[in-house]
Design an enzyme around this catalytic site. Structure first.
Site, PDB file in Angstrom:
ATOM      1  N   CYS A  75       0.800  -0.968  -0.094  1.00  0.00           N
ATOM      2  CA  CYS A  75       0.088  -0.020   0.233  1.00  0.00           C
ATOM      3  C   CYS A  75       1.077   1.216   0.069  1.00  0.00           C
ATOM      4  O   CYS A  75       1.967   1.969   0.958  1.00  0.00           O
ATOM      5  CB  CYS A  75      -0.890   0.248   0.905  1.00  0.00           C
ATOM      6  SG  CYS A  75      -2.045   1.722   1.130  1.00  0.00           S
ATOM      7  N   HIS A 172      -1.882  -4.692 -10.660  1.00  0.00           N
ATOM      8  CA  HIS A 172      -2.720  -3.274 -10.916  1.00  0.00           C
ATOM      9  C   HIS A 172      -3.186  -4.131 -12.495  1.00  0.00           C
ATOM     10  O   HIS A 172      -2.406  -4.555 -13.482  1.00  0.00           O
ATOM     11  CB  HIS A 172      -1.898  -2.106 -10.805  1.00  0.00           C
ATOM     12  CG  HIS A 172      -1.428  -1.980  -9.887  1.00  0.00           C
ATOM     13  ND1 HIS A 172      -2.781  -1.288  -9.309  1.00  0.00           N
ATOM     14  CD2 HIS A 172      -0.779  -1.952  -8.899  1.00  0.00           C
ATOM     15  CE1 HIS A 172      -2.537  -0.780  -7.897  1.00  0.00           C
ATOM     16  NE2 HIS A 172      -1.459  -1.304  -7.558  1.00  0.00           N
ATOM     17  N   CYS A 230      -5.019   6.458  -4.811  1.00  0.00           N
ATOM     18  CA  CYS A 230      -4.553   4.642  -4.290  1.00  0.00           C
ATOM     19  C   CYS A 230      -2.509   4.660  -4.697  1.00  0.00           C
ATOM     20  O   CYS A 230      -2.039   4.955  -6.042  1.00  0.00           O
ATOM     21  CB  CYS A 230      -4.909   3.501  -5.144  1.00  0.00           C
ATOM     22  SG  CYS A 230      -3.786   2.316  -5.141  1.00  0.00           S
ATOM     23  N   GLY A 233      -1.169   2.326  -7.285  1.00  0.00           N
ATOM     24  CA  GLY A 233      -2.235   2.458  -8.964  1.00  0.00           C
ATOM     25  C   GLY A 233      -1.733   3.751  -9.155  1.00  0.00           C
ATOM     26  O   GLY A 233      -1.612   3.655 -10.448  1.00  0.00           O
TER      27      GLY A 233
END
Length: 293
Positions: A75, A172, A230, A233
């Site tokens: 994360c 992803h 994110c 991301g």
């Protein structure tokens, strides 16, 4: 059980931080879901646990649970909050710490302006390591890379979406869209997340290229739904755009929660991705966590 926690956010991606450096709390998946619940608990996209060093040369271990209670590998926005948390709690005086995660070792660093830069490691492109089942698919050439066609369940008559597939410690799937505001994030995000070709599920990114140095991004996160930002991301989208020949090596990523800056050069595919952005403490408190299995 009554526990103390800190609520933090990085570009709107919000977290419950738990200090487990002295003793593990032993929370169950249901208790993580309770903490993340925005009506009955604290409310968060992820629960982040700070644990003692697992090995020489590593400062801390960092365990991440999504809002659905499942443990995940990485994360990025949480990593920035992590280093601010351990400094504010007096757990370290270092500006940079080495942290073990399920997805590998990362090194977040505090900057003089209060932002945090994280060395997110090198992206992973091999389908089997992401993991992504590419059997039977013929990719399109895009720049120095490729786009994979993905047929979505329940949309048999619709054209497949074309995605970049990579891992930033977690999987992803990034697609180009003309306008992130009108992109079908809530409709197709869950279909991509749970697609059979991603055996561990996937984070679905929707990227709009504004210029060679700026993109807009929305991400439907695995186990959390759409979040305001994110970090991994943003890294994945920037890397995809760079490899497709659409972006320069330094990219500002505009999310609904704020701006992140990603730096990566495709001259060396195993070069680390650097992410810089905010990390903010919201409040500290205590909460009674019920016995939940």
């Amino acid at each position: 059980m009554r526990i103390r926690f800190t609520k933090m956010q990085g570009a709107g991606n919000d977290f419950v931080m738990l200090d487990e450096t002295r003793a593990l709390l032993g929370l169950t998946p249901a208790q993580y879901r309770f903490l993340a619940d925005r009506h009955f608990g604290v409310g968060a996209d992820q629960i982040l646990s700070v644990r003692p060093s697992p090995a020489e040369g590593i400062d801390f271990e960092y365990v991440i649970h999504n809002a659905d209670g499942g443990e995940v590998e990485q994360c990025g926005n949480g990593a920035r909050c992590f280093v601010r948390f351990v400094r504010e709690r007096g757990l370290t005086t270092k500006d940079a710490v080495k942290v073990k995660t399920l997805g590998g070792v990362i090194e977040p660093r505090m900057q003089a302006d209060g932002r945090v830069t994280v060395n997110m490691g090198a992206p992973v492109f091999e389908p089997a390591r992401i993991p992504f089942d590419a059997d039977g698919l013929t990719p399109q050439v895009a720049g120095s890379w490729k786009k994979w066609p993905l047929a979505l369940e329940g949309r048999a008559q619709a054209a497949p979406v074309f995605i970049a597939v990579l891992s930033m410690g977690n999987p992803h799937a990034v697609q180009l869209v003309e306008d992130v505001d009108t992109a079908p994030v809530l409709q197709t995000g869950p279909l991509i997340e749970h697609h059979v070709r991603f055996p561990r599920r996937v984070n679905a990114g929707f990227m709009q290229v504004v210029s060679r140095s700026q993109i807009r991004l929305r991400v439907y996160e695995r186990g959390a739904g759409e979040t305001l930002a994110c970090g991994t991301g943003a890294c994945a989208a920037a890397v995809a755009g760079i490899r497709w020949g659409l972006l320069d090596a330094r990219v500002d990523v505009l999310t609904r929660g704020g701006q992140l800056t990603i730096e990566w050069s495709d001259r060396l595919l195993d070069a680390p991705v650097m992410m810089t952005g905010p990390a903010t403490t919201v409040f500290e408190s205590e909460i009674e966590v019920p016995d939940l299995l």
